[in-house]
Design a protein around this motif. Structure first.
Motif, PDB file in Angstrom:
ATOM      1  N   HIS A  43      -5.246 -32.281  32.013  1.00  0.00           N
ATOM      2  CA  HIS A  43      -4.682 -31.002  31.548  1.00  0.00           C
ATOM      3  C   HIS A  43      -5.751 -29.914  31.643  1.00  0.00           C
ATOM      4  N   HIS A  45      -6.479 -25.593  33.480  1.00  0.00           N
ATOM      5  CA  HIS A  45      -5.883 -24.417  34.120  1.00  0.00           C
ATOM      6  C   HIS A  45      -6.866 -23.716  35.051  1.00  0.00           C
ATOM      7  N   HIS A  75       0.526 -23.412  34.366  1.00  0.00           N
ATOM      8  CA  HIS A  75       1.851 -23.154  33.775  1.00  0.00           C
ATOM      9  C   HIS A  75       2.860 -22.788  34.863  1.00  0.00           C
ATOM     10  N   GLU A 112       2.400 -27.613  34.061  1.00  0.00           N
ATOM     11  CA  GLU A 112       2.754 -27.565  32.636  1.00  0.00           C
ATOM     12  C   GLU A 112       4.042 -26.769  32.469  1.00  0.00           C
ATOM     13  N   ASP A 212      -7.574 -29.193  28.259  1.00  0.00           N
ATOM     14  CA  ASP A 212      -6.760 -27.975  28.348  1.00  0.00           C
ATOM     15  C   ASP A 212      -7.674 -26.769  28.582  1.00  0.00           C
ATOM     16  N   HIS A 214      -9.488 -23.563  29.958  1.00  0.00           N
ATOM     17  CA  HIS A 214      -9.101 -22.342  30.684  1.00  0.00           C
ATOM     18  C   HIS A 214     -10.322 -21.650  31.301  1.00  0.00           C
TER      19      HIS A 214
HETATM   20 ZN   LIG Z   1      -2.346 -26.004  29.004  1.00  0.00          ZN
END
Ligand SMILES: [Zn+2]
Ligand SMILES: [Zn+2]
Length: 374
Positions: A43, A45, A75, A112, A212, A214
């Motif tokens: 996971h 981005h 996403h 996602e 997750d 970023h």
């Molecule tokens: Zn995410």
């Protein structure tokens, strides 16, 4: 000839400097009998959704931090950089894939699905088409994932809930009952959700822990202080996508989060047993005497031991931390009544930071032979 040599040397410079700049730090968590212990972050981005890095950077970071497998999960419904980055979702995988191949990493095609709670956010792995998930209706998006035989997991179930305590809504019951909630993040970024952990145990849902991330990982994780990002350990038969998928479907995972491992006993126990060795060559002591038993931990995970049941002939230290990559001492003392001769002793501990249940540590045994002299 000399000129040729200089040119040859100069041509080597970029290659050499590449070698110096890029080093990989392996995560020392051993394989277990029958399975490879693959270090996975499933996971993250990039600028192709709301992340702040180019996709190849995710491959470089994964390699440098000792990962084996990663998934960029931009996403489907949210691309704040769309005015600057116009080629759309799915492109992040295409850009990162050659870099991952070059570094010997596995990249899994993912996305996602991003909806307000309920139902929340879901990661979908092993996709052929990401754009197929782009549906207004959540259930149609899930169906598009199911049609691709994808692995679907609920992301950060406690995110934006009061005290980060997850709430199980009717939508989750439907997903679960229809067999489409294959996994759940019990750890996301810096959060651990004990209730999600409990749900996974009760309902046989695969446990995951992911970054997750970023930003660039170096902006988030203090490597110099020994920190690492949250990852999922996947116990796979082989280093193939098929094996990773099978392991996820069968629930063969554990989570490495801060100094903790969270997972089922059948996986955490062999990790402990393959990491820890009695370093003392021979143990000899008279009745009532003490001895420093030396124990080495070859893994990157500290093991915090709390004594469980006692041994009848010896006393031993209640609390010991086996530090990563070091040899620690456990003080033992034979009882005055100890019988002379060679005995095998078993020290029983609970490893409090290896969670086999919510607030339940892993029970372990350390066995050694000792000669009690006259
Ligand atoms: Zn995410
Ligand atoms: Zn999310």
């Amino acid at each position: 000839m000399k000129k040729f040599r200089i040119i040859l040397l100069l041509s080597l410079i970029p290659m050499l400097s590449f070698g110096q700049l890029y080093t990989r730090k392996e995560i020392k968590i051993p394989d277990i009998p029958g399975y490879l212990t693959l270090k996975c972050d499933l996971h993250m981005h990039t600028i192709f959704s709301d992340g702040n890095v180019w996709p190849t950077v995710r491959a470089d970071e994964a390699w440098r931090e000792g990962l084996d497998v990663f998934a960029i999960s931009d996403h489907v419904e949210y691309q704040p950089h769309h005015k600057d980055v116009t080629t759309g979702i799915g492109r992040s995988y295409e850009i990162a894939k050659p870099r991952a191949d070059e570094l010997g990493l596995m990249i899994i095609k993912a996305a996602e699905i991003t909806r307000d709670m309920p139902p929340g956010h879901f990661n979908v792995l092993f996709l052929d088409s990401i754009s197929a998930l782009d549906k207004d209706d959540f259930w149609e998006a899930i169906q598009a994932a199911v049609d691709q035989d994808a692995f679907i997991f609920w992301n950060h179930p406690g995110w934006r809930q009061p005290d980060e305590i997850p709430i199980w809504y009717d939508e989750h019951t439907r997903l679960f009952d229809e067999g489409n909630m294959h996994g759940m993040e019990i750890v996301n970024e810096r959060s651990y959700y004990p209730l999600a952990h409990q749900w996974c145990l009760e309902r046989n849902i695969t446990m995951l822990g992911n970054s997750d991330i970023h930003d660039p990982t170096g902006m988030f994780v203090d490597f110099a202080a020994g920190q690492h990002r949250a990852i999922t350990l996947v116990f796979a038969e082989k280093f193939t996508e098929e094996s990773v998928k099978k392991a996820l479907e069968k629930g063969r995972t554990a989570v490495y989060y801060n100094d903790m491992l969270i997972g089922n006993q059948e996986f955490l126990k062999p990790i402990f047993e393959k990491s820890v060795f009695i370093a003392s060559r021979s143990v000899k002591l008279g009745p009532g005497e003490t001895f420093n038993l030396q124990v080495t931990n070859h893994s990157d995970v500290p093991f915090m031991l709390e004594a469980a049941e006692g041994e009848k002939d010896i006393f031993y230290q209640d609390n010991v931390t086996l530090y990563p990559g070091r040899t620690s001492i456990i003080r033992i003392r034979s009882k005055k009544i100890a019988e002379p001769g060679i005995h095998t002793y078993t020290l029983q501990y609970v490893v409090s930071n290896l969670l086999v249940g919510v607030e339940t540590g892993l029970p372990v045994e350390l066995k050694f032979k000792a000669e009690i002299t006259e």
